[in-house]
Design an enzyme around this catalytic site. Sequence first.
Site, PDB file in Angstrom:
ATOM      1  N   GLY A 113       0.835  -1.191   0.000  1.00  0.00           N
ATOM      2  CA  GLY A 113       0.000   0.000   0.000  1.00  0.00           C
ATOM      3  C   GLY A 113       0.870   1.241   0.000  1.00  0.00           C
ATOM      4  O   GLY A 113       2.026   1.216   0.438  1.00  0.00           O
ATOM      5  N   CYS A 114       0.336   2.346  -0.487  1.00  0.00           N
ATOM      6  CA  CYS A 114       1.138   3.570  -0.610  1.00  0.00           C
ATOM      7  C   CYS A 114       1.554   4.118   0.755  1.00  0.00           C
ATOM      8  O   CYS A 114       2.746   4.318   1.025  1.00  0.00           O
ATOM      9  CB  CYS A 114       0.405   4.610  -1.441  1.00  0.00           C
ATOM     10  SG  CYS A 114      -1.277   4.984  -0.894  1.00  0.00           S
TER      11      CYS A 114
END
Length: 307
Positions: A113-114
Amino acid sequence: MKKVFIDGSAGTTGLRIFERLEKRKDIKLITLSEKLRKDASARKEMLNSADIAFLCLPDSASVEAVSMVNNGSTVIIDTSTAHRTNDGWTYGFPEIEGLKEKIKTSKRIANPGCHASGFIALVAPLVKAGIISKDALLTCFSLTGYSGGGKKMIADYTDENTANTLLAPRVYGLNQQHKHLPEMRKICGLDNLPVFSPIVSSYYSGMEVTVPLFGKQINGSIEDIKSVYKNYYTGKLVTFCDNADENGFIGADMLSGKDSMQISVYGNDERITLVSRFDNLGKGASGSAIQNMNIVMGVDEETGLNL
């Protein structure tokens, strides 16, 4: 030549991956027509004929797509949240010790995930070095551009009828149940979830993740932290940069359009701020996915990336 299929190529991450890969000469992109891109049987055929398949889908659709693969050869790189903490899947952050070797031979890779990428890059090396204890109670603030919210959020921020109401930064994930939290804890080896405050603001792309620490929370000094990062990040994609601020400010969009990540440390031995900066669409999404594909293919992991 490897055959590559993108399941979900109409979404933000899928489009970015497609735009990058269509220029490559060492792979063959196999695609579905607009009419067939949601057809289950057509998708299944493509998934099973591909050497490497990117899943750029909602979690439930990613789980369904994986179930369609009935051979032992297709490498799946899933950009959704669905498999990031699952046994049998390799977490796709190759800069974390031990993961690159696993990615090379894995058939199931969960793209990070970012927000999680920024937190893990800061915290995992310090836990490994014993500077941060596994039972530490941490907090994290993460600022992102609106492109991280996908097509709907991009439309909201670019619509002239609504854009003016969205000028101020907005905190979200208020229930402390953000979908990135489980991977943040697991990959860092922490006993506790951090208190996490993600913030979206009115710029297109770029991310700045901060983890504040009191000196009493760590086993060592601010210089020890810098030394760990210098020795840990020796590649070109994630780098330690001392004094990387701009006249006392740190712009969250400074690496917009790039696939690299910058780590820096500020403060003193009493109060410390750890900072990671990168593009939420680059090292936080499509750039990371392509880096993982490159490792699987055995080519230079920087191939096709913008550093």
